[in-house]
Design a protein around this motif. Structure first.
Motif, mmCIF file in Angstrom:
data_model
loop_
_atom_site.group_PDB
_atom_site.id
_atom_site.type_symbol
_atom_site.label_atom_id
_atom_site.label_comp_id
_atom_site.label_asym_id
_atom_site.label_seq_id
_atom_site.Cartn_x
_atom_site.Cartn_y
_atom_site.Cartn_z
ATOM 1 N N LEU A 55 0.828 -1.213 0.000
ATOM 2 C CA LEU A 55 0.000 0.000 0.000
ATOM 3 C C LEU A 55 0.857 1.256 0.000
ATOM 4 C CD1 LEU A 55 -3.037 -0.698 2.348
ATOM 5 C CD2 LEU A 55 -3.125 0.224 0.039
ATOM 6 N N ALA A 56 1.882 1.282 0.850
ATOM 7 C CA ALA A 56 2.773 2.449 0.925
ATOM 8 C C ALA A 56 3.470 2.669 -0.416
ATOM 9 C CB ALA A 56 3.799 2.250 2.034
ATOM 10 N N TRP A 57 3.918 1.606 -1.018
ATOM 11 C CA TRP A 57 4.592 1.692 -2.316
ATOM 12 C C TRP A 57 3.635 2.213 -3.375
ATOM 13 C CZ3 TRP A 57 3.937 -1.547 -6.730
ATOM 14 C CH2 TRP A 57 4.932 -1.415 -7.702
ATOM 15 N N GLN A 58 2.402 1.715 -3.370
ATOM 16 C CA GLN A 58 1.415 2.151 -4.354
ATOM 17 C C GLN A 58 1.076 3.631 -4.190
ATOM 18 O OE1 GLN A 58 -1.739 -0.692 -3.786
ATOM 19 N NE2 GLN A 58 -0.818 -2.138 -5.215
ATOM 20 N N LEU A 59 0.980 4.091 -2.963
ATOM 21 C CA LEU A 59 0.700 5.509 -2.724
ATOM 22 C C LEU A 59 1.785 6.396 -3.329
ATOM 23 C CD1 LEU A 59 -0.671 5.342 0.909
ATOM 24 C CD2 LEU A 59 -1.952 6.039 -1.134
ATOM 25 N N GLU A 60 3.016 5.930 -3.251
ATOM 26 C CA GLU A 60 4.119 6.701 -3.826
ATOM 27 C C GLU A 60 4.069 6.744 -5.353
ATOM 28 O OE1 GLU A 60 7.978 5.600 -2.388
ATOM 29 O OE2 GLU A 60 7.301 5.591 -0.305
#
Length: 149
Positions: free
Chosen positions: A100-105
Motif C-alpha cells: 500500500l505504501a509503495w502504491q501511494l508513492e
C-alpha cells in the motif's frame, strides 16, 4: 471525475498526507501486535485506519488503493473469533501495508492514475485469507478458491 486541475492536485496532496499517517498508524499497531498478540485495541486501531484509508481513496476515485485497503480491512474485521494473529499472519499483513505504501508513492499526482499489475495485490489477499481464517468458511483454503471460480 475530479481528476484534473488544481483542486484535484490539492485534494490528492491532502489525501497522500493523511494516507501516510493512516499507514504509519497501521504499522505501529502491527508492531504492537508482534509484542502483544491479538490485542483488541491494536486490532481495532488498524481496522479503523484501513477503513478510513479505503473511504478516503474511494472519495478521490483511487480504486486500486480503495479496494485493496478495504479488502485488508474486511479480512481482519471478518476474522474468526478468537482472532489468531501468528507470525505468518502478521508478516502477511506487513507485506500488504508495505505494498500500500509503495502504491501511494506511485500515484500520478497530475491524474491520480496508478499503473498497476494487480497480481501482487491478489497474491497478498490470498495469503492473508489463508493466514487469518474467516467467519463462515469451513472448508480448506484450496477448496475455497475452487468454489470461488
Amino acid at each position: 471525475m475530479m481528476n484534473d486541475g488544481k483542486e484535484w492536485q490539492l485534494a490528492l496532496s491532502a489525501f497522500l498526507l493523511e494516507a501516510e499517517k493512516l499507514l504509519n498508524r497501521s504499522e505501529e499497531c502491527l508492531s504492537h501486535l508482534h509484542l502483544i498478540r491479538n490485542d483488541s485495541d491494536a486490532i481495532d486501531c488498524m481496522t479503523l485506519s484501513l477503513a478510513k484509508l479505503a473511504a478516503q481513496a474511494d472519495t478521490l476515485a483511487l480504486q486500486a488503493i480503495s479496494e485493496f485497503s478495504g479488502h485488508i480491512h474486511g479480512l481482519i474485521a471478518n476474522a474468526e473469533n478468537p482472532l489468531q494473529l501468528h507470525d505468518q499472519a502478521l508478516d502477511a499483513l506487513h507485506d500488504c501495508l508495505t505494498l500500500l505504501a509503495w502504491q501511494l508513492e506511485l500515484i500520478d499526482t497530475k491524474t491520480g492514475q496508478l499503473a498497476l499489475d494487480e497480481t501482487e495485490q491478489t497474491s497478498l489477499i490470498a495469503t492473508v485469507t489463508v493466514q487469518i481464517p474467516q467467519k463462515g468458511f469451513t472448508c480448506k483454503p484450496q477448496q475455497r478458491l475452487h468454489h470461488a471460480s
